[in-house]
Motif scaffolding. Structure first.
Motif, PDB file in Angstrom:
ATOM      1  N   SER A  96       0.777  -1.319   0.031  1.00  0.00           N
ATOM      2  CA  SER A  96      -0.069   0.013  -0.040  1.00  0.00           C
ATOM      3  C   SER A  96       0.908   1.254  -0.102  1.00  0.00           C
ATOM      4  O   SER A  96       2.147   1.201   0.202  1.00  0.00           O
ATOM      5  CB  SER A  96      -0.865   0.083   1.276  1.00  0.00           C
ATOM      6  N   ALA A  97       0.130   2.484   0.056  1.00  0.00           N
ATOM      7  CA  ALA A  97       0.942   3.727   0.008  1.00  0.00           C
ATOM      8  C   ALA A  97       1.404   3.872   1.636  1.00  0.00           C
ATOM      9  O   ALA A  97       0.469   3.206   2.434  1.00  0.00           O
ATOM     10  CB  ALA A  97       0.154   4.926  -0.270  1.00  0.00           C
TER      11      ALA A  97
ATOM     12  N   THR B 271      -2.386   8.403   1.285  1.00  0.00           N
ATOM     13  CA  THR B 271      -3.627   8.367   0.297  1.00  0.00           C
ATOM     14  C   THR B 271      -4.654   9.299   0.831  1.00  0.00           C
ATOM     15  O   THR B 271      -5.228  10.130   0.001  1.00  0.00           O
ATOM     16  CB  THR B 271      -4.388   6.959   0.123  1.00  0.00           C
TER      17      THR B 271
ATOM     18  N   GLU C 173       1.332   4.533  -3.980  1.00  0.00           N
ATOM     19  CA  GLU C 173       1.696   3.369  -4.073  1.00  0.00           C
ATOM     20  C   GLU C 173       2.882   3.175  -4.906  1.00  0.00           C
ATOM     21  O   GLU C 173       3.747   2.441  -4.965  1.00  0.00           O
ATOM     22  CB  GLU C 173       0.629   2.251  -4.791  1.00  0.00           C
TER      23      GLU C 173
ATOM     24  N   PHE D 207      -3.725  -1.538  -4.971  1.00  0.00           N
ATOM     25  CA  PHE D 207      -4.790  -0.555  -5.079  1.00  0.00           C
ATOM     26  C   PHE D 207      -4.784  -0.307  -6.673  1.00  0.00           C
ATOM     27  O   PHE D 207      -6.011   0.142  -7.103  1.00  0.00           O
ATOM     28  CB  PHE D 207      -4.519   0.527  -4.420  1.00  0.00           C
TER      29      PHE D 207
ATOM     30  N   ARG E 126     -10.799   2.489  -2.147  1.00  0.00           N
ATOM     31  CA  ARG E 126     -10.153   2.810  -0.868  1.00  0.00           C
ATOM     32  C   ARG E 126      -9.923   1.229  -0.281  1.00  0.00           C
ATOM     33  O   ARG E 126     -11.009   0.535  -0.069  1.00  0.00           O
ATOM     34  CB  ARG E 126     -10.693   3.726  -0.068  1.00  0.00           C
ATOM     35  N   GLY E 127      -8.854   1.318   0.306  1.00  0.00           N
ATOM     36  CA  GLY E 127      -8.394  -0.091   0.804  1.00  0.00           C
ATOM     37  C   GLY E 127      -8.412  -1.222  -0.148  1.00  0.00           C
ATOM     38  O   GLY E 127      -8.075  -2.403   0.456  1.00  0.00           O
ATOM     39  N   GLY E 128      -8.060  -0.978  -1.355  1.00  0.00           N
ATOM     40  CA  GLY E 128      -8.149  -2.014  -2.363  1.00  0.00           C
ATOM     41  C   GLY E 128      -6.815  -2.866  -2.460  1.00  0.00           C
ATOM     42  O   GLY E 128      -6.755  -3.830  -3.244  1.00  0.00           O
ATOM     43  N   SER E 129      -5.827  -2.463  -1.735  1.00  0.00           N
ATOM     44  CA  SER E 129      -4.510  -3.479  -1.932  1.00  0.00           C
ATOM     45  C   SER E 129      -4.750  -4.801  -1.462  1.00  0.00           C
ATOM     46  O   SER E 129      -4.059  -5.732  -1.930  1.00  0.00           O
ATOM     47  CB  SER E 129      -3.550  -2.917  -1.140  1.00  0.00           C
TER      48      SER E 129
HETATM   49  N1  ASP Z   1      -3.706   3.172  -0.104  1.00  0.00           N
HETATM   50  C1  ASP Z   1      -4.948   2.868  -0.555  1.00  0.00           C
HETATM   51  C2  ASP Z   1      -5.734   3.551   0.435  1.00  0.00           C
HETATM   52  O1  ASP Z   1      -5.395   4.053   1.233  1.00  0.00           O
HETATM   53  C3  ASP Z   1      -5.041   1.482  -0.575  1.00  0.00           C
HETATM   54  C4  ASP Z   1      -4.935   0.766   0.521  1.00  0.00           C
HETATM   55  O2  ASP Z   1      -4.369   1.123   1.461  1.00  0.00           O
HETATM   56  O3  ASP Z   1      -5.267  -0.737   0.478  1.00  0.00           O
HETATM   57  O4  ASP Z   1      -7.068   3.431   0.440  1.00  0.00           O
END
Ligand code: ASP
Ligand code: ADP
Ligand code: MG
Length: 440
Positions: A35-36, A41, A119, A181, A195-198
């Motif tokens: 992820s970042a 993000t 990312e 992501f 969001r959260g897609g990693s």
């Molecule tokens: N960096 C992206 C986010 O904050 C993806 C992730 O963290 O999974 O949504």
């Protein structure tokens, strides 16, 4: 081959970056999805909002502050002036690009380009760091293989072919690093998995490479039995079935992106949730196996809209539900919960972007009431519906105003709809009640 995903906190500080290096250098070949760095993000989203609102000076200042943070990381993480220079050049280019975006017209594509930078930064730096430490690691650009189709589903065929090609073309390595992501959309523009897609990236890759296991490394020791942000004394669940984990993720357990489990379930690849800060703890193993019966965990999803639709024609008007569902289908809006009576149907949606048009069409043949600010609370486990103690949980409801209940739709899930203002109280009451009797 294993696929390991490390989230924002896991790569969010020098200390944690070093921890991740120790965790992944065990000699086994693997793909690592990053992820970042934590917070990045969110700042990128903020920059996008500032550009959208034409607050260019503030956007430039926010970009400069973020740039300064990355310069500090480079200073601390890298040893020689050559490598500091090389990584610094890359990072400068990313921030120059972000600055050029401040004078552009804002649209969805610009948003997608902005949020993709986090990312790109983390994976470039981490690969260079591993190389500095003598690890044979290579970067696989996710935009060279990760792609979604028109329905926003992963294009497995394209992903498989291109990932294999990129791995074949890359020099042999012990560790392949790639971005979570980010992806391309059906027409080749930069996009993302939300969001959260990693997490989702990791299981998509796991499925196409037929991995032995996908590991999701984060800042907590696995899937807890309730939301640790709302309830005290929650604990990690050692084993969950794919179905149970999918329901928890879909209904708000933030530890997993809502779609993460799907590719793993289809390909029958176990998913292990682990804590980067406490690698010795068991975590959670998500697999085909069901273990134990009854309610295992509770999750909640906010931002839900409830819609009550009353048939104007009253009793026995067959075809009513069909007409209702056709409207939701037309606006590509999926329904989460539903309860019906002879003359009315109540349902919930989490994407209200087409709500005005939906309501307008429904009102042509029915009376419609809309309630915003609702939360779905979801109780998940194996055979929760048949469990002989389940009825006892309804006792707890006498204190809470419950707008809808869905019981029996699936064996793994009981869902309740409450006003979001009552969510934390409801989660706390359910927690003590459900898990107290579950242990007796
Ligand atoms: N960096 C992206 C986010 O904050 C993806 C992730 O963290 O999974 O949504
Ligand atoms: P990452 O950046 O590693 O992807 P996330 O912040 O997305 O991490 O997910 C981990 C967080 O999810 C935890 O710190 C925790 O606060 C939150 N969370 C919400 N519900 C649950 C749950 N049921 N079990 C574990 N963590 C949960
Ligand atoms: Mg996450």
């Amino acid at each position: 081959m294993k696929v390991l995903k490390f989230g924002g906190t896991s790569v969010g500080s020098i200390e944690n970056i070093k921890r991740v290096k120790e965790l992944i250098t065990d000699g086994d070949k693997k793909i690592v999805v990053l992820s970042a760095m934590s917070g990045t993000t969110n700042v990128l989203v903020e920059i996008s909002d500032l550009i959208k609102n034409k607050l260019v000076d503030q956007a430039v200042e926010t970009i400069e502050n973020l740039h300064a943070k990355y310069n500090d990381v480079i200073d601390e993480l890298f040893e020689t002036s050559e490598i500091k220079q090389e990584v610094g050049n890359y990072i400068d280019k990313v921030f120059e690009l972000l600055t050029t975006f401040t004078s552009k017209k804002h649209n969805e594509l610009l948003y997608n380009r902005i949020v993709s930078q986090g990312e790109l930064l983390s994976t470039f730096m981490f690969t260079k760091y591993l190389n500095q430490e003598g690890v044979n690691a290579r970067l696989l650009p996710a935009l060279g293989f990760m792609r979604i189709d028109k329905a926003n589903d992963p294009d497995d065929f394209y992903i498989k072919q291109n990932l294999q090609r990129i791995i074949d073309e890359a020099l042999p390595a012990e560790i392949y690093i790639t971005q979570g992501f980010i992806c391309l959309d059906a027409v080749g523009n930069i996009a993302n998995l939300q969001r959260g897609g990693s997490d989702y990236t990791a299981t998509i890759i796991g499925a196409v490479v037929d991995a032995d296991e996908v590991q999701i490394w984060t800042d907590i020791d696995g899937m807890h039995n309730n939301d640790p942000r709302c309830v005290e004394n929650t604990h990690a669940i050692s084993n969950l079935s794919f179905d149970e984990a999918a329901e928890l993720a879909y209904f708000g357990a933030k530890i997993l992106h809502p779609q993460t489990v799907m590719p793993a379930r289809e390909a029958n690849i176990p998913v292990r949730l682990k804590n980067t800060m406490d690698p010795g703890s068991y975590g959670t193993l998500i697999s085909q196996e069901y273990e134990g019966e009854g309610i295992k965990a509770i999750a909640a999803k906010d931002g839900i809209t409830a819609i009550k639709i009353k048939s104007a024609r009253m009793l026995q008007a067959h075809g009513f539900l069909k007409k209702v569902f056709e409207i939701f289908e037309k606006y590509e809006t999926s329904i989460d919960m539903i309860t019906t009576s002879e003359i009315a149907v109540s349902l919930t949606i989490d994407d209200a972007s087409n709500l005005p048009s939906i309501v307008e069409e429904l009102e042509k043949f029915s009376m419609v009431e809309v309630d915003n600010n609702q939360s779905i609370i979801c109780l998940v486990g194996h055979s929760v519906v048949r469990h002989h103690e389940t009825h006892r949980l309804f006792k707890v409801l006498q204190d809470i105003s419950v707008r809808m209940i869905s019981y029996g739709g699936s064996n793994n899930n009981i869902s309740l709809l409450v006003n979001t203002n009552d969510k934390i109280t409801a989660l706390k009451r359910l927690n003590s009640y459900v898990f107290e009797f579950a242990t007796t």
